[in-house]
Enzyme design. Structure first.
Site, short mmCIF file in Angstrom:
data_model
loop_
_atom_site.label_atom_id
_atom_site.label_comp_id
_atom_site.label_asym_id
_atom_site.label_seq_id
_atom_site.Cartn_x
_atom_site.Cartn_y
_atom_site.Cartn_z
N GLU A 122 21.79 44.56 16.18
CA GLU A 122 21.77 45.38 14.96
C GLU A 122 22.77 46.53 15.11
OE1 GLU A 122 17.76 46.59 14.06
OE2 GLU A 122 17.02 44.55 14.24
N ARG B 133 11.47 41.76 17.23
CA ARG B 133 12.76 42.31 17.64
C ARG B 133 13.74 41.15 17.70
NH1 ARG B 133 11.30 46.60 16.43
NH2 ARG B 133 11.18 48.53 17.64
N HIS C 265 15.96 45.28 8.71
CA HIS C 265 14.96 45.99 9.54
C HIS C 265 14.17 47.02 8.71
CE1 HIS C 265 13.98 47.15 13.97
NE2 HIS C 265 12.91 47.30 13.17
P1 NAP Z 1 0.71 45.12 19.93
O1 NAP Z 1 -0.51 45.51 19.19
O2 NAP Z 1 0.96 45.67 21.30
O3 NAP Z 1 0.76 43.51 19.99
C1 NAP Z 1 1.63 42.79 20.79
C2 NAP Z 1 1.01 41.44 21.10
O4 NAP Z 1 1.98 40.64 21.78
C3 NAP Z 1 -0.22 41.48 21.98
O5 NAP Z 1 -1.18 40.64 21.39
C4 NAP Z 1 0.23 40.88 23.30
O6 NAP Z 1 -0.87 40.22 23.88
C5 NAP Z 1 1.32 39.93 22.81
N1 NAP Z 1 2.31 39.59 23.83
C6 NAP Z 1 2.99 40.43 24.63
N2 NAP Z 1 3.84 39.72 25.42
C7 NAP Z 1 3.67 38.42 25.09
C8 NAP Z 1 4.24 37.22 25.56
N3 NAP Z 1 5.16 37.20 26.53
N4 NAP Z 1 3.85 36.05 24.98
C9 NAP Z 1 2.91 36.05 24.02
N5 NAP Z 1 2.32 37.16 23.54
C10 NAP Z 1 2.70 38.33 24.08
O7 NAP Z 1 2.02 45.49 19.08
P2 NAP Z 1 2.16 45.64 17.49
O8 NAP Z 1 1.81 47.03 17.07
O9 NAP Z 1 1.49 44.49 16.84
O10 NAP Z 1 3.77 45.53 17.37
C11 NAP Z 1 4.44 44.37 17.82
C12 NAP Z 1 5.95 44.56 17.75
O11 NAP Z 1 6.39 44.50 16.41
C13 NAP Z 1 6.48 45.91 18.26
O12 NAP Z 1 6.60 45.94 19.66
C14 NAP Z 1 7.82 46.02 17.56
O13 NAP Z 1 8.85 45.50 18.38
C15 NAP Z 1 7.66 45.15 16.33
N6 NAP Z 1 7.69 45.94 15.06
C16 NAP Z 1 8.69 45.71 14.17
C17 NAP Z 1 8.69 46.40 12.98
C18 NAP Z 1 9.78 46.16 11.97
O14 NAP Z 1 10.17 47.12 11.27
N7 NAP Z 1 10.29 44.95 11.81
C19 NAP Z 1 7.71 47.35 12.70
C20 NAP Z 1 6.72 47.55 13.63
C21 NAP Z 1 6.71 46.84 14.84
P3 NAP Z 1 -0.93 39.81 25.42
O15 NAP Z 1 -0.61 41.04 26.20
O16 NAP Z 1 -2.32 39.28 25.60
O17 NAP Z 1 0.09 38.73 25.59
C1 GLV Z 2 9.92 49.24 14.19
O1 GLV Z 2 10.66 48.33 14.35
C2 GLV Z 2 8.98 49.73 15.16
O2 GLV Z 2 8.95 49.23 16.29
O3 GLV Z 2 8.23 50.66 14.80
#
Ligand code: NAP
Ligand code: GLV
Length: 315
Positions: free
Chosen positions: A260, A231, A278
């Site tokens: 954005e 983000r 995005h």
């Molecule tokens: P996820 O499986 O929940 O993974 C998030 C990771 O971040 C976990 O390993 C968590 O582990 C870690 N984390 C949380 N807070 C932290 C901190 N303060 N410092 C270090 N690590 C931290 O989520 P995901 O499905 O991979 O998605 C991640 C993010 O990608 C979403 O929340 C979204 O904002 C973004 N995203 C963007 C797009 C796009 O279109 N660009 C698409 C999809 C997702 P710990 O709790 O152990 O720290």
């Molecule tokens: C995209 O940015 C998502 O969080 O799914």
């Protein structure tokens, strides 16, 4: 039959799970402004919304007590006030998992494109500035053999790590809790100082806002690249623009922005920077799967079932 507000047009087939319910949608695909969202939430049982809709306390309080579920067509939930929803007894669903591989593909595209200066080289070619092959032109840094630092080692972070090992990269990762896997670094600074590319995969929360600020950028190697598909507000864009213009950071690959769809003007003009609008999850199959998963979450809550993509209530 329940009334379900669907804030925008979704990909074809995305709303199939809600067949039989009354869908409330604008005839055009214009976004609802905040006041319209508040009004629309007043007489529906469910809301299926996008990450561009701000579902804050005002919207949720307008919807309660009739509103039973908010289903966000995104995995990130920073646009929904989940705590207020929980307090009001409104369930919240998102779309984890179905977008993991597609988003990881895009993050890796940014790793490659930023290391190899793909955007600046293409921009020169399109503008007629390329005068033929030159031995000192467009010299990037190799991806193979480089160290990738993944910040946030959840679903998407791990999927990026799998791609990186196929490219012969060494992978380090950082998250708050030990993963028990090789390459875990307890301290964010340790990843920032060691990595040739840092790729961000944390959710946006109070703790991660400006996680990468001026100090953190200063720890990175001058030859390093920063990739952000998490983000926008996770990075201090003003500090990033300064580092890129000053050449204290080699490159950046960005898919998300602090405000954005506005892009910081000094990022638009920054050298060695790849900027995408995005599009992390933007494939036909994935966007359709996201819409269906959100719609299925709403359907299940309305039917009194507990869907797997339920965020609150927590149990
Ligand atoms: P996820 O499986 O929940 O993974 C998030 C990771 O971040 C976990 O390993 C968590 O582990 C870690 N984390 C949380 N807070 C932290 C901190 N303060 N410092 C270090 N690590 C931290 O989520 P995901 O499905 O991979 O998605 C991640 C993010 O990608 C979403 O929340 C979204 O904002 C973004 N995203 C963007 C797009 C796009 O279109 N660009 C698409 C999809 C997702 P710990 O709790 O152990 O720290
Ligand atoms: C995209 O940015 C998502 O969080 O799914």
């Amino acid at each position: 039959m329940s009334r379900v507000l669907v804030t925008r047009r979704l990909p074809r087939g995305g709303l199939d799970p809600l067949a039989g319910h009354e869908l409330v949608q604008r005839p055009d695909d214009a976004p609802l402004d905040h006041g319209e969202l508040v009004t629309a939430a007043r007489d529906v049982d469910a809301v299926v919304c996008l990450l561009t809709d701000r579902i804050d306390a005002e919207v949720l309080e307008a919807g309660a007590p009739r509103l039973r579920v908010v289903a966000n067509v995104a995995v990130g939930l920073d646009n929904v006030d989940v705590e207020v929803a929980e307090r009001l007894g409104i369930a919240v669903c998102n779309t984890p998992g179905v977008l993991t591989e597609t988003t990881a593909d895009l993050a890796f595209l940014l790793v490659l494109a930023s290391r190899r200066l793909a955007s600046s080289a293409e921009a020169d070619l399109r503008a007629g500035r390329w005068e033929g092959w030159g031995i000192n032109q467009y010299l990037g840094h190799d991806v193979h053999g480089a160290t990738l630092g993944i910040v946030g080692y959840g679903r998407i972070g791990r999927a990026v790590a799998r791609r990186a090992s196929g490219f012969g990269m060494r992978v380090l990762h950082h998250s708050r809790h030990p993963t028990g896997e090789p390459g875990w670094v307890a301290d964010l600074d340790g990843v920032l100082t060691e990595a040739d590319v840092v790729s961000l995969h944390v959710p946006l929360a109070g703790e991660t806002r400006h996680l990468i600020g001026r100090r953190e950028l200063g720890l990175m190697k001058p030859t390093a690249a920063l990739v952000n598909t998490a983000r926008g507000p996770v990075v201090d864009e003003e500090a990033l623009a300064d580092a890129l213009h000053a050449g204290t950071l080699f490159a950046a690959g960005l898919d998300v922005y602090e405000h954005e769809p506005r892009i910081h003007p000094r990022l638009l003009g920054a050298p060695r920077t790849v900027l995408l609008p995005h599009v992390g999850s933007a494939s036909v199959a994935t966007r359709t799967a996201m819409a269906r998963l959100a719609a299925e979450g709403a359907r299940a809550v309305l039917a009194g079932e507990r869907p797997p993509n339920l965020v609150v209530p927590r149990r």
